[in-house]
Scaffold this motif. Structure first.
Motif, PDB file in Angstrom:
ATOM      1  N   VAL A 289     145.693 -23.668  70.444  1.00 38.50           N
ATOM      2  CA  VAL A 289     145.496 -24.995  69.864  1.00 38.50           C
ATOM      3  C   VAL A 289     146.075 -25.049  68.449  1.00 38.50           C
ATOM      4  O   VAL A 289     146.700 -26.044  68.046  1.00 38.50           O
ATOM      5  CB  VAL A 289     144.002 -25.365  69.850  1.00 38.50           C
ATOM      6  N   ALA A 290     145.888 -23.969  67.680  1.00 36.25           N
ATOM      7  CA  ALA A 290     146.417 -23.925  66.316  1.00 36.25           C
ATOM      8  C   ALA A 290     147.945 -23.996  66.308  1.00 36.25           C
ATOM      9  O   ALA A 290     148.543 -24.644  65.439  1.00 36.25           O
ATOM     10  CB  ALA A 290     145.945 -22.646  65.613  1.00 36.25           C
ATOM     11  N   ALA A 295     152.850 -27.089  65.407  1.00 37.59           N
ATOM     12  CA  ALA A 295     154.091 -27.666  65.922  1.00 37.59           C
ATOM     13  C   ALA A 295     154.132 -29.171  65.692  1.00 37.59           C
ATOM     14  O   ALA A 295     155.182 -29.741  65.347  1.00 37.59           O
ATOM     15  CB  ALA A 295     154.233 -27.349  67.408  1.00 37.59           C
ATOM     16  N   ALA A 296     152.985 -29.826  65.849  1.00 32.37           N
ATOM     17  CA  ALA A 296     152.920 -31.267  65.591  1.00 32.37           C
ATOM     18  C   ALA A 296     153.143 -31.570  64.111  1.00 32.37           C
ATOM     19  O   ALA A 296     153.797 -32.549  63.754  1.00 32.37           O
ATOM     20  CB  ALA A 296     151.574 -31.824  66.057  1.00 32.37           C
ATOM     21  N   THR A 302     154.223 -38.315  61.415  1.00 35.03           N
ATOM     22  CA  THR A 302     153.008 -39.121  61.585  1.00 35.03           C
ATOM     23  C   THR A 302     151.763 -38.249  61.608  1.00 35.03           C
ATOM     24  O   THR A 302     150.683 -38.689  61.202  1.00 35.03           O
ATOM     25  CB  THR A 302     153.092 -39.935  62.888  1.00 35.03           C
ATOM     26  N   THR A 303     151.910 -37.014  62.088  1.00 36.39           N
ATOM     27  CA  THR A 303     150.770 -36.095  62.086  1.00 36.39           C
ATOM     28  C   THR A 303     150.377 -35.739  60.661  1.00 36.39           C
ATOM     29  O   THR A 303     149.184 -35.721  60.316  1.00 36.39           O
ATOM     30  CB  THR A 303     151.119 -34.817  62.861  1.00 36.39           C
ATOM     31  N   ARG A 304     151.363 -35.457  59.822  1.00 35.89           N
ATOM     32  CA  ARG A 304     151.072 -35.157  58.425  1.00 35.89           C
ATOM     33  C   ARG A 304     150.427 -36.357  57.734  1.00 35.89           C
ATOM     34  O   ARG A 304     149.512 -36.206  56.916  1.00 35.89           O
ATOM     35  CB  ARG A 304     152.359 -34.739  57.705  1.00 35.89           C
ATOM     36  N   GLU A 305     150.898 -37.549  58.076  1.00 36.54           N
ATOM     37  CA  GLU A 305     150.317 -38.759  57.491  1.00 36.54           C
ATOM     38  C   GLU A 305     148.855 -38.913  57.900  1.00 36.54           C
ATOM     39  O   GLU A 305     147.993 -39.243  57.073  1.00 36.54           O
ATOM     40  CB  GLU A 305     151.127 -39.977  57.943  1.00 36.54           C
ATOM     41  N   THR A 306     148.569 -38.671  59.172  1.00 41.85           N
ATOM     42  CA  THR A 306     147.192 -38.796  59.662  1.00 41.85           C
ATOM     43  C   THR A 306     146.272 -37.795  58.975  1.00 41.85           C
ATOM     44  O   THR A 306     145.136 -38.118  58.605  1.00 41.85           O
ATOM     45  CB  THR A 306     147.158 -38.574  61.187  1.00 41.85           C
ATOM     46  N   ILE A 307     146.755 -36.559  58.798  1.00 45.70           N
ATOM     47  CA  ILE A 307     145.951 -35.524  58.144  1.00 45.70           C
ATOM     48  C   ILE A 307     145.621 -35.928  56.713  1.00 45.70           C
ATOM     49  O   ILE A 307     144.469 -35.814  56.265  1.00 45.70           O
ATOM     50  CB  ILE A 307     146.702 -34.180  58.169  1.00 45.70           C
ATOM     51  N   LEU A 308     146.609 -36.409  55.998  1.00 44.97           N
ATOM     52  CA  LEU A 308     146.380 -36.810  54.606  1.00 44.97           C
ATOM     53  C   LEU A 308     145.415 -37.984  54.521  1.00 44.97           C
ATOM     54  O   LEU A 308     144.536 -38.023  53.651  1.00 44.97           O
ATOM     55  CB  LEU A 308     147.711 -37.169  53.937  1.00 44.97           C
ATOM     56  N   ARG A 309     145.546 -38.948  55.387  1.00 48.40           N
ATOM     57  CA  ARG A 309     144.679 -40.134  55.341  1.00 48.40           C
ATOM     58  C   ARG A 309     143.228 -39.790  55.652  1.00 48.40           C
ATOM     59  O   ARG A 309     142.299 -40.342  55.065  1.00 48.40           O
ATOM     60  CB  ARG A 309     145.182 -41.199  56.305  1.00 48.40           C
ATOM     61  N   ARG A 310     143.024 -38.880  56.611  1.00 49.08           N
ATOM     62  CA  ARG A 310     141.654 -38.552  57.020  1.00 49.08           C
ATOM     63  C   ARG A 310     140.964 -37.599  56.049  1.00 49.08           C
ATOM     64  O   ARG A 310     139.745 -37.641  55.901  1.00 49.08           O
ATOM     65  CB  ARG A 310     141.664 -37.938  58.416  1.00 49.08           C
ATOM     66  N   ARG A 311     141.741 -36.745  55.429  1.00 44.98           N
ATOM     67  CA  ARG A 311     141.119 -35.708  54.621  1.00 44.98           C
ATOM     68  C   ARG A 311     140.940 -36.095  53.163  1.00 44.98           C
ATOM     69  O   ARG A 311     139.978 -35.687  52.520  1.00 44.98           O
ATOM     70  CB  ARG A 311     141.947 -34.428  54.705  1.00 44.98           C
ATOM     71  N   PHE A 312     141.865 -36.878  52.611  1.00 45.37           N
ATOM     72  CA  PHE A 312     141.852 -37.140  51.179  1.00 45.37           C
ATOM     73  C   PHE A 312     141.772 -38.636  50.897  1.00 45.37           C
ATOM     74  O   PHE A 312     142.286 -39.449  51.648  1.00 45.37           O
ATOM     75  CB  PHE A 312     143.101 -36.556  50.508  1.00 45.37           C
ATOM     76  N   ARG A 313     141.129 -38.958  49.777  1.00 46.09           N
ATOM     77  CA  ARG A 313     141.004 -40.341  49.346  1.00 46.09           C
ATOM     78  C   ARG A 313     141.913 -40.541  48.137  1.00 46.09           C
ATOM     79  O   ARG A 313     141.757 -39.887  47.105  1.00 46.09           O
ATOM     80  CB  ARG A 313     139.554 -40.658  48.972  1.00 46.09           C
TER      81      ARG A 313
END
Length: 391
Positions: A289-290, A295-296, A302-313
């Motif tokens: 899974v990791a 790889a994503a 878009t994956t990097r964008e989603t990670i940043l939006r969910r994790r940081f304000r």
């Protein structure tokens, strides 16, 4: 040294690191390999070598033609054997013990128990190797550039802001120069997955091809009727085996002495390997899974964008879009690792300032940062990293 004393020496692998001079340079699945799994294997190695838990690992009985300590030592350093055709017969009626009978049949020899502690220790080292590679590749970059900003926010605000500005300037000046850094991380992450699969194959070969189906066989056994079931663990780790000792008689003829040997150590071995079967399966799935996640991250912005939006304000609008658009995978990984080591409020301030620097001179509604900031590094290593990445 007691077992508890030896086990406490292994505890350092899995203890939570709160020390200020330590920086997290990987994710929780990565740490499960070199901290948790290595600690488990080293601990198992200690357990199987601790004779005070079970007494002597082997004890043999014979017709008293050979002294007991001699036959015990001989059978331990050579091998014992069982008879596969006698494995599933009724104990007490057809056979004395599972896998025992007359010797005129196919024999299955057992000598693996001599090597169990060595193999467990070797496997523990193998699970630490990817971390060792990554640690040497990383060279303390995250620790050095985040020095003074990790942990509790103690000290003057001006000093903290000064350090934050230096860190932001380092990120701006070394942009697009961290892809090799990220490549090393993803290679070591893939090596973790390959390592756990290879360890499963190694264990299967070590146990004579019985490990791959060992866990499923044990689960099936536990669900069977008590009167009509045969313990699969006894077939892999027999508790009573046979051993043959030859010696010269008074007239020079060769005498044969049969012995029944009780392998008390196998009561520990069978429990250790059933746990390792389930643990390796879980670890292999998580590692897979990791890899998919990484790889994503590499192939999909878009994956990097989603990670940043969910994790940081972020305090600035469109900050995530700016970071994803203007940075590369190596820059994102470095930011991600910094986010694991810095206080959330501090890291959000750093990201906001980073975005303002990225937008400096562009048509942006964000306020601009000063055009120049004196770059006198608190830590010379920051300049070192900048020069190394440029070359």
């Amino acid at each position: 040294m007691t077992v508890l004393g030896m086990a406490s020496a292994v505890a350092g692998f899995i203890k939570v690191r709160y020390l200020m001079d330590k920086a997290m340079i990987d994710n929780v699945i990565f740490r499960a390999h070199y901290r948790v799994t290595s600690a488990i294997l080293f601990l198992c190695c200690i357990i199987v070598t601790a004779n005070n838990l079970i007494g002597d690992p082997i004890q043999c009985i014979n017709d008293r033609g050979v002294p007991g300590h001699v036959i015990n030592t001989y059978c331990w350093i050579t091998y014992t054997f069982t008879l596969p055709h006698e494995q599933n017969k009724v104990v007490g009626q057809e056979v004395a013990h599972p896998g025992l009978g007359n010797d005129y049949q196919e024999k299955r020899y057992h000598s693996y128990y001599q090597w169990v502690p060595f193999v467990l220790f070797f496997q523990g080292v193998l699970f630490y190797v990817p971390h060792w590679f990554w640690k040497n590749w990383e060279q303390g970059k995250v620790r050095m550039i985040s020095e003074g900003l990790r942990g509790l926010l103690i000290g003057e605000k001006a000093e903290r802001e000064h350090r934050q500005n230096r860190l932001v300037q380092y990120l701006v000046e070394t942009m697009h120069q961290h892809n090799t850094y990220a490549f090393g991380y993803f290679i070591c992450e893939a090596l973790n997955f390959v390592n756990v699969i290879c360890n499963m194959v190694l264990t299967d070969r070590f146990l004579g091809g019985a490990f791959m189906s060992y866990g499923t066989d044990v689960v099936k056994f536990s669900n069977m009727n008590q009167e009509n079931r045969t313990d699969p663990m006894v077939a892999v780790f027999p508790r009573v085996t046979k051993c043959t000792f030859h010696k010269y008689g008074p007239t020079g003829s060769i005498q044969r002495h049969d012995a029944l040997c009780v392998l008390a150590l196998n009561i520990l071995n069978e429990k250790i390997y059933i746990f390792l079967w389930f643990w390796f399966i879980i670890l292999a799935v998580l590692s897979g899974v990791a890899i998919v996640y990484s790889a994503a991250v590499v192939t999909m912005p878009t994956t990097r964008e989603t990670i940043l939006r969910r994790r940081f304000r972020f305090g600035a609008p469109n900050a995530v879009d700016t970071i994803v658009r203007k940075t590369q995978v190596g820059d994102f990984l470095l930011l991600h690792l910094l986010g694991q080591n810095l206080n959330m409020a501090v890291f959000n301030e750093i990201l906001d300032e980073f975005v303002r620097r990225l937008n400096f001179g562009s048509n942006s509604n964000l306020p601009s940062a000063p055009s120049t900031i004196e770059m006198t590094p608190i830590y010379p290593e920051i300049e070192k990293f900048g020069k190394e990445t440029e070359t």
